[in-house]
Design a protein around this motif. Structure first.
Motif, mmCIF file in Angstrom:
data_model
loop_
_atom_site.group_PDB
_atom_site.id
_atom_site.type_symbol
_atom_site.label_atom_id
_atom_site.label_comp_id
_atom_site.label_asym_id
_atom_site.label_seq_id
_atom_site.Cartn_x
_atom_site.Cartn_y
_atom_site.Cartn_z
ATOM 1 N N THR A 17 0.987 -1.320 -0.042
ATOM 2 C CA THR A 17 -0.064 0.243 0.084
ATOM 3 C C THR A 17 0.911 1.282 0.299
ATOM 4 O O THR A 17 0.594 2.053 -0.711
ATOM 5 N N GLN A 18 1.858 0.814 0.577
ATOM 6 C CA GLN A 18 3.177 2.069 0.459
ATOM 7 C C GLN A 18 3.174 2.351 -0.911
ATOM 8 O O GLN A 18 3.162 3.827 -1.741
ATOM 9 N N ALA A 19 3.755 1.280 -1.577
ATOM 10 C CA ALA A 19 3.563 1.222 -3.169
ATOM 11 C C ALA A 19 2.774 2.572 -4.211
ATOM 12 O O ALA A 19 2.908 3.619 -4.650
ATOM 13 N N VAL A 20 1.381 2.011 -3.486
ATOM 14 C CA VAL A 20 0.683 2.816 -4.369
ATOM 15 C C VAL A 20 0.808 4.801 -3.415
ATOM 16 O O VAL A 20 0.150 5.289 -4.974
ATOM 17 N N ARG A 21 0.712 4.614 -2.209
ATOM 18 C CA ARG A 21 0.367 5.617 -1.377
ATOM 19 C C ARG A 21 1.962 6.845 -3.033
ATOM 20 O O ARG A 21 2.069 8.260 -3.514
ATOM 21 N N ASN A 22 2.690 6.125 -2.473
ATOM 22 C CA ASN A 22 4.626 6.777 -3.294
ATOM 23 C C ASN A 22 3.824 7.546 -4.799
ATOM 24 O O ASN A 22 4.270 8.149 -4.914
ATOM 25 N N TYR A 23 3.364 6.464 -5.626
ATOM 26 C CA TYR A 23 3.019 6.648 -7.540
ATOM 27 C C TYR A 23 1.827 7.662 -7.047
ATOM 28 O O TYR A 23 1.729 8.126 -7.453
ATOM 29 N N GLU A 24 1.088 8.091 -6.155
ATOM 30 C CA GLU A 24 -0.174 8.818 -5.719
ATOM 31 C C GLU A 24 1.149 10.382 -5.353
ATOM 32 O O GLU A 24 1.009 11.886 -5.984
ATOM 33 N N ARG A 25 1.513 10.610 -4.759
ATOM 34 C CA ARG A 25 3.068 11.349 -4.335
ATOM 35 C C ARG A 25 3.513 11.942 -5.166
ATOM 36 O O ARG A 25 3.322 12.539 -5.679
ATOM 37 N N ASP A 26 3.389 10.828 -6.732
ATOM 38 C CA ASP A 26 5.188 10.660 -7.495
ATOM 39 C C ASP A 26 4.067 11.933 -8.415
ATOM 40 O O ASP A 26 4.445 11.689 -9.903
ATOM 41 N N GLY A 27 3.452 11.819 -8.464
ATOM 42 C CA GLY A 27 1.677 11.976 -9.777
ATOM 43 C C GLY A 27 1.579 10.830 -10.379
ATOM 44 O O GLY A 27 0.933 11.451 -11.991
ATOM 45 N N PHE A 28 1.812 9.686 -10.560
ATOM 46 C CA PHE A 28 1.539 8.288 -11.545
ATOM 47 C C PHE A 28 0.108 7.853 -11.570
ATOM 48 O O PHE A 28 -0.254 7.712 -12.235
ATOM 49 N N ILE A 29 -0.427 8.311 -9.969
ATOM 50 C CA ILE A 29 -1.699 7.985 -10.647
ATOM 51 C C ILE A 29 -2.945 9.293 -9.779
ATOM 52 O O ILE A 29 -1.626 10.142 -9.231
ATOM 53 N N PRO A 30 -3.755 10.034 -10.158
ATOM 54 C CA PRO A 30 -4.613 11.195 -9.519
ATOM 55 C C PRO A 30 -4.307 11.159 -8.686
ATOM 56 O O PRO A 30 -4.659 9.876 -7.059
ATOM 57 N N PRO A 31 -4.608 12.481 -7.711
ATOM 58 C CA PRO A 31 -4.618 12.919 -6.669
ATOM 59 C C PRO A 31 -6.205 12.053 -5.517
ATOM 60 O O PRO A 31 -7.211 11.405 -6.031
ATOM 61 N N ALA A 32 -5.881 11.199 -4.919
ATOM 62 C CA ALA A 32 -7.193 10.779 -3.729
ATOM 63 C C ALA A 32 -7.734 11.526 -3.638
ATOM 64 O O ALA A 32 -7.617 12.488 -3.183
ATOM 65 N N GLU A 33 -9.323 11.299 -3.475
ATOM 66 C CA GLU A 33 -10.267 12.126 -2.809
ATOM 67 C C GLU A 33 -10.748 11.389 -1.065
ATOM 68 O O GLU A 33 -9.727 10.697 -1.100
ATOM 69 N N ARG A 34 -10.809 12.057 -0.320
ATOM 70 C CA ARG A 34 -10.760 11.978 0.982
ATOM 71 C C ARG A 34 -11.618 11.618 2.010
ATOM 72 O O ARG A 34 -13.016 12.740 1.692
ATOM 73 N N THR A 35 -11.979 10.795 3.127
ATOM 74 C CA THR A 35 -13.138 10.723 3.443
ATOM 75 C C THR A 35 -13.148 11.896 5.143
ATOM 76 O O THR A 35 -12.325 12.471 4.577
ATOM 77 N N ARG A 36 -14.167 11.719 5.429
ATOM 78 C CA ARG A 36 -14.213 12.931 6.205
ATOM 79 C C ARG A 36 -13.796 12.666 7.483
ATOM 80 O O ARG A 36 -12.528 14.035 7.916
ATOM 81 N N SER A 37 -12.771 11.237 7.642
ATOM 82 C CA SER A 37 -11.701 11.026 8.601
ATOM 83 C C SER A 37 -10.291 11.015 8.601
ATOM 84 O O SER A 37 -9.171 11.042 8.885
ATOM 85 N N GLY A 38 -10.518 11.293 6.411
ATOM 86 C CA GLY A 38 -8.866 12.155 6.317
ATOM 87 C C GLY A 38 -8.663 10.961 5.885
ATOM 88 O O GLY A 38 -7.648 10.947 4.254
#
Length: 254
Positions: A17-38
């Motif tokens: 899951t950290q790799a997925v977050r890293n790909y989001e951070r690097d712009g390889f996938i779009p920014p994720a929406e967030r729930t009210r709890s973040g």
């Protein structure tokens, strides 16, 4: 759209899951929406983006794959297409070089023409010209010379290196095999076999291995093109959906 967790995207490709977050951070996938709890909420669009990125890596390499995804998410479609065109151009150049080397192998046992047929100033290149041809630095060519891959002559007046047609062939072969991941000592052995017309088993095996790699890369490009086309359609659908029902984002969490 169906909500997905980072673990859902990671599981499909055997990632963390950290790799997925890293790909989001690097712009390889779009920014994720967030729930009210973040917490992050991904969609099928994010899943498609991850598929595209991972399909681009074997086709064009990690650096180009990242550049393509960033350009996509910055609405720079022309830059995306230029990166893809460069990749296809390099693949075609590799194929042409491979064909050139194979033709050279056919003449390994032929006698070299007399030295008088090759005057020192005929069909030669400077180190800068050869470096430009291969898109490498002159220092790289000097390094190849140091390990015996290249053996250029010298201008009798200036002492500058002069690369003849056979030197250019050796450099093209070295460049090809270097991109294929072969170490310099192995490349030196292969080039020496060409020069001495010795056994060609090592050379033939290397060329066949690289041919398989070029074929695999070409097929990877086809697969990446399909994924990219699907993703572009998904981005278009998302844009329409966003205009109809704008989303909201909350503060970061995970």
């Amino acid at each position: 759209m169906r909500a997905l967790r980072p673990a859902d995207l990671a599981r499909e490709h055997g990632l963390s899951t950290q790799a997925v977050r890293n790909y989001e951070r690097d712009g390889f996938i779009p920014p994720a929406e967030r729930t009210r709890s973040g917490y992050r909420v991904y969609t099928e669009v994010h899943a498609a983006a991850l598929r595209v990125y991972l399909s681009l890596v074997p086709a064009y390499g990690h650096a180009a794959a990242g550049q393509i995804m960033n350009a996509l998410h910055n609405d720079e479609l022309d830059d995306v297409l230029v990166s893809i065109d460069r990749g296809h151009s390099q693949l075609l150049r590799d194929r042409d070089t491979l064909d050139t080397v194979r033709r050279a192998v056919g003449h390994l046992t032929a006698e070299s023409p007399p030295a008088s047929d090759h005057p020192a100033d005929a069909d030669t290149r400077t180190i800068g010209e050869l470096a430009h041809r291969l898109s490498v630095t002159p220092a790289t060519l000097r390094n190849w010379e140091g390990v015996g891959i290249l053996a250029p002559g010298r201008d009798p007046g200036t002492g500058y290196r002069l690369f003849r047609a056979s030197d250019v062939r050796d450099a093209e072969l070295a460049h090809l095999l270097r991109r294929g991941g072969y170490p310099l000592d192995h490349i030196s052995t292969v080039v020496h076999q060409i020069r001495t017309a010795g056994g060609t088993d090592t050379l033939s095996a290397a060329l066949e291995d690289w041919q398989r790699k070029l074929t695999a890369q070409g097929l990877a490009m086809l697969g990446a093109a399909s994924q990219l086309s699907h993703y572009l359609s998904a981005l278009g659908d998302q844009a329409v959906s966003t205009r109809r029902c704008p989303g909201r984002r909350s503060g970061p969490r995970s």
